[in-house]
Design a protein around this motif. Structure first.
Motif, PDB file in Angstrom:
ATOM      1  N   GLU A  24     -12.873 -38.390  18.368  1.00  0.00           N
ATOM      2  CA  GLU A  24     -13.364 -39.557  19.110  1.00  0.00           C
ATOM      3  C   GLU A  24     -13.181 -39.362  20.613  1.00  0.00           C
ATOM      4  N   ALA A  25     -12.028 -38.832  21.014  1.00  0.00           N
ATOM      5  CA  ALA A  25     -11.766 -38.600  22.445  1.00  0.00           C
ATOM      6  C   ALA A  25     -12.683 -37.516  23.002  1.00  0.00           C
ATOM      7  N   SER A  26     -13.039 -36.540  22.170  1.00  0.00           N
ATOM      8  CA  SER A  26     -13.880 -35.444  22.656  1.00  0.00           C
ATOM      9  C   SER A  26     -15.308 -35.903  22.961  1.00  0.00           C
ATOM     10  N   LYS A  27     -15.652 -37.116  22.557  1.00  0.00           N
ATOM     11  CA  LYS A  27     -16.948 -37.697  22.939  1.00  0.00           C
ATOM     12  C   LYS A  27     -16.937 -38.122  24.415  1.00  0.00           C
ATOM     13  N   HIS A  28     -15.749 -38.044  25.028  1.00  0.00           N
ATOM     14  CA  HIS A  28     -15.554 -38.370  26.441  1.00  0.00           C
ATOM     15  C   HIS A  28     -14.891 -37.163  27.111  1.00  0.00           C
ATOM     16  N   PRO A  29     -15.626 -36.045  27.199  1.00  0.00           N
ATOM     17  CA  PRO A  29     -14.995 -34.823  27.713  1.00  0.00           C
ATOM     18  C   PRO A  29     -14.583 -34.943  29.179  1.00  0.00           C
ATOM     19  N   ALA A  30     -13.503 -34.246  29.505  1.00  0.00           N
ATOM     20  CA  ALA A  30     -13.001 -34.247  30.880  1.00  0.00           C
ATOM     21  C   ALA A  30     -13.974 -33.549  31.819  1.00  0.00           C
ATOM     22  N   TYR A  31     -14.705 -32.585  31.302  1.00  0.00           N
ATOM     23  CA  TYR A  31     -15.686 -31.835  32.091  1.00  0.00           C
ATOM     24  C   TYR A  31     -17.018 -31.869  31.360  1.00  0.00           C
ATOM     25  N   ASP A  32     -18.098 -31.645  32.078  1.00  0.00           N
ATOM     26  CA  ASP A  32     -19.409 -31.608  31.452  1.00  0.00           C
ATOM     27  C   ASP A  32     -19.427 -30.522  30.378  1.00  0.00           C
ATOM     28  N   PRO A  33     -19.835 -30.872  29.164  1.00  0.00           N
ATOM     29  CA  PRO A  33     -19.906 -29.859  28.105  1.00  0.00           C
ATOM     30  C   PRO A  33     -21.068 -28.902  28.347  1.00  0.00           C
ATOM     31  N   PRO A  34     -21.028 -27.750  27.712  1.00  0.00           N
ATOM     32  CA  PRO A  34     -22.143 -26.805  27.836  1.00  0.00           C
ATOM     33  C   PRO A  34     -23.454 -27.462  27.408  1.00  0.00           C
ATOM     34  N   GLU A  35     -24.540 -26.984  27.968  1.00  0.00           N
ATOM     35  CA  GLU A  35     -25.855 -27.543  27.656  1.00  0.00           C
ATOM     36  C   GLU A  35     -26.100 -27.541  26.154  1.00  0.00           C
ATOM     37  N   GLY A  36     -26.597 -28.655  25.668  1.00  0.00           N
ATOM     38  CA  GLY A  36     -26.897 -28.784  24.249  1.00  0.00           C
ATOM     39  C   GLY A  36     -25.732 -29.335  23.440  1.00  0.00           C
ATOM     40  N   GLU A  37     -24.549 -29.445  24.041  1.00  0.00           N
ATOM     41  CA  GLU A  37     -23.388 -29.986  23.333  1.00  0.00           C
ATOM     42  C   GLU A  37     -23.083 -31.372  23.876  1.00  0.00           C
ATOM     43  N   THR A  38     -22.575 -32.230  23.018  1.00  0.00           N
ATOM     44  CA  THR A  38     -22.289 -33.600  23.433  1.00  0.00           C
ATOM     45  C   THR A  38     -20.793 -33.897  23.486  1.00  0.00           C
ATOM     46  N   THR A  39     -19.992 -32.960  23.034  1.00  0.00           N
ATOM     47  CA  THR A  39     -18.553 -33.175  23.059  1.00  0.00           C
ATOM     48  C   THR A  39     -17.874 -32.014  23.777  1.00  0.00           C
ATOM     49  N   GLY A  40     -16.637 -32.251  24.152  1.00  0.00           N
ATOM     50  CA  GLY A  40     -15.838 -31.223  24.810  1.00  0.00           C
ATOM     51  C   GLY A  40     -14.389 -31.667  24.855  1.00  0.00           C
ATOM     52  N   SER A  41     -13.550 -30.867  25.446  1.00  0.00           N
ATOM     53  CA  SER A  41     -12.134 -31.217  25.500  1.00  0.00           C
ATOM     54  C   SER A  41     -11.937 -32.508  26.282  1.00  0.00           C
ATOM     55  N   PRO A  42     -11.188 -33.436  25.716  1.00  0.00           N
ATOM     56  CA  PRO A  42     -10.907 -34.668  26.441  1.00  0.00           C
ATOM     57  C   PRO A  42      -9.837 -34.480  27.520  1.00  0.00           C
ATOM     58  N   PHE A  43      -9.186 -33.330  27.509  1.00  0.00           N
ATOM     59  CA  PHE A  43      -8.117 -33.064  28.468  1.00  0.00           C
ATOM     60  C   PHE A  43      -8.633 -32.254  29.652  1.00  0.00           C
ATOM     61  N   ASP A  44      -8.184 -32.603  30.849  1.00  0.00           N
ATOM     62  CA  ASP A  44      -8.521 -31.803  32.029  1.00  0.00           C
ATOM     63  C   ASP A  44      -7.361 -30.879  32.399  1.00  0.00           C
ATOM     64  N   TYR A  45      -6.485 -30.658  31.456  1.00  0.00           N
ATOM     65  CA  TYR A  45      -5.331 -29.788  31.617  1.00  0.00           C
ATOM     66  C   TYR A  45      -4.941 -29.261  30.239  1.00  0.00           C
ATOM     67  N   ASP A  46      -4.054 -28.299  30.215  1.00  0.00           N
ATOM     68  CA  ASP A  46      -3.562 -27.782  28.940  1.00  0.00           C
ATOM     69  C   ASP A  46      -2.396 -28.673  28.501  1.00  0.00           C
ATOM     70  N   PRO A  47      -2.571 -29.487  27.461  1.00  0.00           N
ATOM     71  CA  PRO A  47      -1.506 -30.412  27.076  1.00  0.00           C
ATOM     72  C   PRO A  47      -0.257 -29.727  26.513  1.00  0.00           C
ATOM     73  N   ILE A  48      -0.403 -28.517  26.012  1.00  0.00           N
ATOM     74  CA  ILE A  48       0.772 -27.804  25.502  1.00  0.00           C
ATOM     75  C   ILE A  48       1.552 -27.227  26.688  1.00  0.00           C
ATOM     76  N   ALA A  49       0.864 -26.552  27.596  1.00  0.00           N
ATOM     77  CA  ALA A  49       1.519 -25.959  28.767  1.00  0.00           C
ATOM     78  C   ALA A  49       1.900 -27.023  29.795  1.00  0.00           C
ATOM     79  N   GLY A  50       1.196 -28.128  29.789  1.00  0.00           N
ATOM     80  CA  GLY A  50       1.532 -29.212  30.692  1.00  0.00           C
ATOM     81  C   GLY A  50       0.876 -29.134  32.056  1.00  0.00           C
ATOM     82  N   GLY A  51      -0.258 -28.477  32.158  1.00  0.00           N
ATOM     83  CA  GLY A  51      -0.933 -28.441  33.448  1.00  0.00           C
ATOM     84  C   GLY A  51      -2.084 -27.464  33.473  1.00  0.00           C
ATOM     85  N   GLN A  52      -2.619 -27.293  34.668  1.00  0.00           N
ATOM     86  CA  GLN A  52      -3.694 -26.328  34.889  1.00  0.00           C
ATOM     87  C   GLN A  52      -3.145 -25.031  35.468  1.00  0.00           C
ATOM     88  N   ASP A  53      -1.936 -25.091  36.002  1.00  0.00           N
ATOM     89  CA  ASP A  53      -1.279 -23.921  36.566  1.00  0.00           C
ATOM     90  C   ASP A  53      -0.003 -23.666  35.776  1.00  0.00           C
TER      91      ASP A  53
END
Length: 173
Positions: free
Chosen positions: A67-96
């Motif tokens: 359900e959350a992936s229907k609201h992706p953090a970034y634009d999904p690839p063309e032709g796809e309607t879902t993507g990662s809902p996170f704008d960071y790595d939730p396991i690592a705890g960030g983008q860096d």
């Protein structure tokens, strides 16, 4: 003949014990994420791929993620309607971050599995960069296997927000 039967029974018992290991799904999630953060030849595997959501996570968590992936953090690839809902790595705890060091996955009992690792050591000598990231996973049996139902970051000794709740908030927005 009796020794063959006994050996077969022991092998079956060992297989059952492994299948019931609550650390197994957590260990796979941590290993995949650590591989994505390696300094040399990092992988690019999705911890929340359809396959892993079906194998490693509870049906409730997988539904919340879908359900959350229907609201992706970034634009999904063309032709796809879902993507990662996170704008960071939730396991690592960030983008860096840094390659994971000193990984430990421990069964705390009662369906709780702790994953500890350091993924900030390369960021400098600040004492905060030497501290472990600690995640608590709630694992339960579902359809005869151990699956992750939710996980939390531990901050200053306290469990933070449920990631499943975070997914539900994303889906509600």
């Amino acid at each position: 003949m009796k020794s063959l039967v006994a050996a077969a029974v022991l092998m079956l018992a060992a297989g059952t014990a492994l299948a019931a290991d609550p650390t197994a799904p957590v260990r796979e999630v941590i290993d995949v994420t650590a591989g994505n953060w390696k300094s040399e030849n990092p992988t690019s595997e999705d911890v929340f791929s359809k396959d892993r959501l079906a194998r490693l996570f509870s049906a409730d968590f997988a539904t919340a993620y879908a359900e959350a992936s229907k609201h992706p953090a970034y634009d999904p690839p063309e032709g796809e309607t879902t993507g990662s809902p996170f704008d960071y790595d939730p396991i690592a705890g960030g983008q860096d971050g840094c390659p994971f060091e000193n990984i430990r996955v421990e069964d705390d009992g009662d369906g709780q599995v702790a994953a500890l690792f350091n993924n900030m050591a390369c960021m400098g000598d600040d004492p905060a960069n030497k501290e472990d990231r600690v995640l608590l996973f709630h694992v339960k049996e579902e359809a005869g296997r151990q699956v992750i139902d939710d996980f939390y970051v531990v901050v200053d000794g306290n469990s933070g927000e449920s990631f499943k709740d975070e997914l539900r908030k994303i889906a509600a927005d």
